[in-house]
Structure formats: structure tokens, C-alpha cells
Design a protein around this motif. Sequence first.
Motif, PDB file in Angstrom:
ATOM      1  N   HIS A  12       0.935  -1.302   0.023  1.00 20.08           N
ATOM      2  CA  HIS A  12      -0.053   0.072   0.044  1.00 20.08           C
ATOM      3  C   HIS A  12       0.868   1.384   0.021  1.00 20.08           C
ATOM      4  O   HIS A  12       1.775   1.453   0.621  1.00 20.08           O
ATOM      5  CB  HIS A  12      -1.026  -0.073   1.385  1.00 20.08           C
ATOM      6  CG  HIS A  12      -1.440   1.353   1.594  1.00 20.08           C
ATOM      7  ND1 HIS A  12      -1.361   1.866   2.890  1.00 20.08           N
ATOM      8  CD2 HIS A  12      -2.189   2.204   0.726  1.00 20.08           C
ATOM      9  CE1 HIS A  12      -2.144   3.064   2.771  1.00 20.08           C
ATOM     10  NE2 HIS A  12      -2.562   3.128   1.451  1.00 20.08           N
ATOM     11  N   TYR A  13       0.580   2.180  -1.082  1.00 16.04           N
ATOM     12  CA  TYR A  13       1.216   3.157  -0.991  1.00 16.04           C
ATOM     13  C   TYR A  13       0.175   4.572  -0.738  1.00 16.04           C
ATOM     14  O   TYR A  13      -0.704   4.560  -1.688  1.00 16.04           O
ATOM     15  CB  TYR A  13       2.422   3.564  -1.992  1.00 16.04           C
ATOM     16  CG  TYR A  13       3.143   4.902  -1.769  1.00 16.04           C
ATOM     17  CD1 TYR A  13       3.969   5.072  -0.971  1.00 16.04           C
ATOM     18  CD2 TYR A  13       2.748   6.171  -2.554  1.00 16.04           C
ATOM     19  CE1 TYR A  13       4.509   6.308  -0.664  1.00 16.04           C
ATOM     20  CE2 TYR A  13       3.288   7.247  -2.385  1.00 16.04           C
ATOM     21  CZ  TYR A  13       4.259   7.171  -1.461  1.00 16.04           C
ATOM     22  OH  TYR A  13       5.052   8.596  -1.483  1.00 16.04           O
ATOM     23  N   ASP A  14       0.546   5.473  -0.025  1.00 20.98           N
ATOM     24  CA  ASP A  14      -0.533   6.843   0.059  1.00 20.98           C
ATOM     25  C   ASP A  14      -0.098   8.022  -0.863  1.00 20.98           C
ATOM     26  O   ASP A  14       1.140   8.419  -0.567  1.00 20.98           O
ATOM     27  CB  ASP A  14      -0.557   7.187   1.642  1.00 20.98           C
ATOM     28  CG  ASP A  14      -1.329   8.587   1.663  1.00 20.98           C
ATOM     29  OD1 ASP A  14      -1.771   9.283   0.681  1.00 20.98           O
ATOM     30  OD2 ASP A  14      -1.377   8.915   2.880  1.00 20.98           O
ATOM     31  N   GLY A  15      -0.691   8.241  -1.833  1.00 16.29           N
ATOM     32  CA  GLY A  15      -0.108   9.195  -2.768  1.00 16.29           C
ATOM     33  C   GLY A  15      -0.222  10.660  -2.173  1.00 16.29           C
ATOM     34  O   GLY A  15       0.788  10.767  -1.388  1.00 16.29           O
ATOM     35  N   SER A  16      -1.407  11.473  -2.322  1.00 17.36           N
ATOM     36  CA  SER A  16      -1.657  12.411  -1.571  1.00 17.36           C
ATOM     37  C   SER A  16      -3.126  12.551  -1.001  1.00 17.36           C
ATOM     38  O   SER A  16      -3.719  13.268  -1.142  1.00 17.36           O
ATOM     39  CB  SER A  16      -1.329  13.807  -2.447  1.00 17.36           C
ATOM     40  OG  SER A  16      -1.933  13.516  -3.509  1.00 17.36           O
ATOM     41  N   SER A  17      -3.457  11.230  -0.333  1.00 19.72           N
ATOM     42  CA  SER A  17      -4.791  11.132   0.143  1.00 19.72           C
ATOM     43  C   SER A  17      -4.882  12.149   1.534  1.00 19.72           C
ATOM     44  O   SER A  17      -4.035  12.220   1.994  1.00 19.72           O
ATOM     45  CB  SER A  17      -5.297   9.721   0.347  1.00 19.72           C
ATOM     46  OG  SER A  17      -4.838   9.312   1.513  1.00 19.72           O
TER      47      SER A  17
END
Lengths: 146, 359, 121
Positions: A12-17
Amino acid sequence: MGMLSRSPWVIHYDGSSCNGCDIEVLAALMPRFDVERFGVVNTGNPKHADILLLTGSINEQNKPVVLNIYNQMPEPKVVLAVGICATSGGIFRECYNVLGGVDKVLPVDVYVPGCAVRPESIIDAVVKGVGILEEKRAAFKAAGKA
Amino acid sequence: MSERTIIPFGPQHPVLPEPIHLDLVVEDEKVIEAIPSIGFIHRGLERLVEKKDYVDYVYVAERICGICSFIHGLTYCMAIEELMKVQVPDRAQYLRIIWSELSRIHSHLLWLGLTADSFGFESMFMQSWRLREQILDIIEETTGGRVIFGSAKIGGVRRDISSVKMDEIMKKMNVYRKDIAQLCEQFMKDQTVKHRMQGVGLLSRADAISLGAVGPMLRGSGIAQDIRSTGYSGYDRIGFTPVTETAGDCYARCMVRMREMDASFVMIEQCVGKMTDGPIEVKVTGNPAGEFFMRSEQPRGEAIYYAKANGTKFLSRLRVRTPTFANIPPLLATLAGCQLADVPVIVLTIDPCISCAER
Amino acid sequence: MAQQQIIEITPAELIEKVSAMKAQGQRLVQICCSKLPDHLEVAYSFDKDFAFLSYRLTLADTSTPVPSISKIYGNSFHYENEIHDLYGVEVKGISIDFKGNFYRTALKTPFNCAPEGEVKP
């Protein structure tokens, strides 16, 4: 069912949420939803992962990070764009520092709408992603690469 | 004396779901200095006020952070209400407190899970998130959303809670309160937890003030600073004393949050007791003008919304100072001198919310 | 609601005023820059016992440098870097100066450019 589809490993990677979708991704792991019963394992290492789960939109800063994670993952691999920001930029589409959805930089296989996305949708998306992963694997085999 | 090495921490790493990047300068196992670099989730949403009018912006404000979303939306609404001299009805204010405190409980449970996970206590993560789901159920029953409530609006709230529903909720809450208290007790009395947290990440009282710490970070160092004391949104009508601890270490900060959860249950109970029937919103007409610094207490600490309006639909400036942004300098101070293995625990005891911090 | 006050000062007075706040044991709450049609405003806000006070500088444009207060308040460095990166205001003598790399954005000084000048890359 093939080998991979019984136990897809997800990174899982959080972009710019805004964090909402990320928390729901984690919520999918805890006892009520418990994705681990499907053999889904949340891994921190891109080289172990089959499915890249991205939340949030893409911006100048995280573009190389996302590409780097994607490139480190072994073939075949599937990309899930989770939440409306990851599919199109959502409410933040008009911000100057937001390029748009994940599909601006990566080929997306499953789009999951929702703000914030519900854990049930995330599980559905992973199951759908597993199907695509199987297809990709079959094509991969046919091409004589595995 | 060995050589100095720089270890990059993040942005993609297993401790937090969010990207945070720190360059840790280490000498053997000891951290000498930590240098942050931010901007991975910077969206520039403060500038969206130029494109969305002041009513629409509530939706953006709620999405600044997916954990304390309601309090973000509420603080924005309160800033605009202050500019437009709108008096919010009593019932709406009590409902706002109820949702704010529910947010606080679920946020602290979330934090407890992540902190426990940061030192490998995975069953605690599962337990606290299981309890958190029950709080989310109440939120979903009353607002319709799990993460983004969408119930704050300028001039009041969007939804009411019927008295039948309220009784039902209070019955459940009494059970949850006991469950959570039991969970906290297990956590705080655990030998391993004490070993990992007591005396780790010390922040003195003087440093907490001079480095501008906020929220549990400040209260864990013995300073009774809680913006709820100013009585915004009807907090003056219910009994409230800030929770403080004096040790200033990771354990004290945990203790503050644990006790705050219990205080939140008490506050909700008081609100339900004092609520009377009445309107839940007032009609708002016209455009805001003037400027105001609105402050509120989020689970992570004090948030400031600065709104400057010029009498048109669009604000000329909105500035959001979120608690995590304020807590970064004290975090860097506590990281200096710690062991490398303690970094995740210390980072988590400020309860970082990177999406707020970078906006 | 607790009281709040905004006092206009000049950049030359800043260090003196801020040092006085530090001596009183005030907490630096935030530094905020605002872009208005014809000028920039920088507000330094302090709090003690919930009394909220802001000192405000008015700058004609970004050519006037502002002295850094990071020697007085250690936590001001990230607000000052933020002002520099988002507005292009020059802040002199920040304790940890990122020199424009604190926020890495698609646009340079994104909060201080005309909306029509924005070109999505």
C-alpha cells in the motif's frame, strides 16, 4: 485458482490522500473485515508484492516514489487505484500541486470509487485484482517468460 | 567515536500508512539529529478557496484529514460563523460536541493500535481497531459516513439524532466505555509497554512551550493547555478539565490519550443529558467579511483556521495550521539522542497525521 | 470565545517584540503569510493562557527580507521555510534553512502567483 490468486501480497502506498482511504485500507485488515482470511498479506516490501494498492492522487513529489515502487515489483503485477482521488484527483483535482489520478503515471487495472472508500469495496477490488493477476500470469506464461 | 551515517526513514515504510520522510543522522545506534522533508502529500488545498465558494469549501475542509475530518469541517464552519456573526442553535452545538468527541475516541483508538503495532504488539492493534469499529458504527448510524461525516455545515449541523436513537447509543456507549477502559489498563500495565515507553522521548515542560508543542504532546509534559477550555461550540456549558501528565515521556503521552478517551465518554453523556429539542441550524445569507483566527482542539492538538474574507463568495485567504505541523519541531527535539530502535515509537507518540500537516 | 488581538508592526521591530513575548513565556502558535491583491501580510501569533495575540507585518512585495525569529523560538524554522517556499518571502538567518526544498511543488512559490499564470504540467 493458481498459486498467486490464493495468496496475493499487497503493498500500500499513500499518494496524497487525506488519510481516510488509508485508514480504511488498514481497517480492512482488522477482525471485522479480516482480508487475511483470503490469504491477502499486507507487505512493506515492493519486491514481495503482487498488487500495488494506491490511495490519493499523484503529485510532483510522489511521482518518482510511485514509479520506483512499481518498477521494483515483480511481473505480473496489478495496480489498484483506491478512492476517488486515486481514480481522478477527486475534490483536489483543481489544486495546483495535484497532477490527477494514478493513471497519469501507471497503468491502472481496477478503479475503486468512494470518498472515503469503504472496506468492503477494497476487498472487492482486491478480489477483482486477483482475477486480473491470474489473467496476466497466464499471458505471461504463454509468452514463455515464466 | 564512530562515523556518522544518514539513514533515510520513509516515505514508503511499514510503520505508518502515510508517507513521512526523515533523514536520521546516526552514530552507531544513537540518533544525533533528525531532518524532516515534507511535501509528499502537499496538495495546496488552501488555495482552493479561490475556486470554491465559502459554502462549498466545507467539503474540502472535511477532507483535509480523514481521521479528524469532522473537527476540521467544524472549525472551518465556526471560523465563517464568527465572521458572519451567526449564532448556532444550542442543539446543534451539543450535536457538534457529540460528534467531535466520537471523533476523538475513534482517533485515539486508531493511534493506540498503530502505536502498539510499532513495537510489535499486533494483537493490541487488532483489539483496539475492533473496538474502534464499534465507535465507527455509531458514527455511521448517526451521520451516514464512516470516515467523512459530512454533517457540519455553516449555521448548524445537517442531521439530527432522535431521542430514541440517542438512548440506544448511550446504552452501547456504556459498554464500550468499559471495554476501552479495560483495554487501556491492559496496555498501560504491561511490562513490555512500560519498558518501551517510560523515559523514552523525553520532552521537558520548558521545551514543550518554547518549541510550540500542542495537544497530548504538550499536556504530557504537564501543561494544561486544551483549546476546549476556551469554550468554543458550547464546551463552556459542560464540565471540562484538561487532562495532564507530568513525566513528558512516551508513556505520559499515551496516558493523556487514554484518559482523554474516558473524558470524552463523560462529555458525550453530559451533552445527551443537557440537550433539549430545538432547531439544528439557522439560515445563513450574505457573504463573510473580516478576519478571524479560529482555534479548536483536535485529537492531535490545537488546530488554527485563519479566514480572511472580503465580502465576496470567495475567501481571500484561508490558512490552516494543523497540530501535526506544530508538533514536528518538538518531535525532532525528542528524536535527538534516542536509540534508532525507538524512532518508530517516538514518531507515533506525536500521533502524526501527515496529510493534515502538508495539506 | 477567548479574546484575540492583531497588532501591526514593522519588520525592524520584529525581533524586539518577539523577544519580549519569549520573556513573558508566550508560546509561538503559528506564523501565517497571506497574499492580498496589492501586498503581503505575515502574522506571528502567540498564546498564553488562551489570550491570542498576533503581530502583523505588511510587506509591499517579496523584495523586503524578513528577519528570522528562529534564534528566539526554535520551532519557527518550519513556518519560515514554509513562507519562503510558498510565497517567496526571503527570511534571513533561519536556523535550519532548507533553501527552498522544504516543500517540493510543481510550481515555484505557488501561493504567490497569478491564477492565470498556473499551467498544469
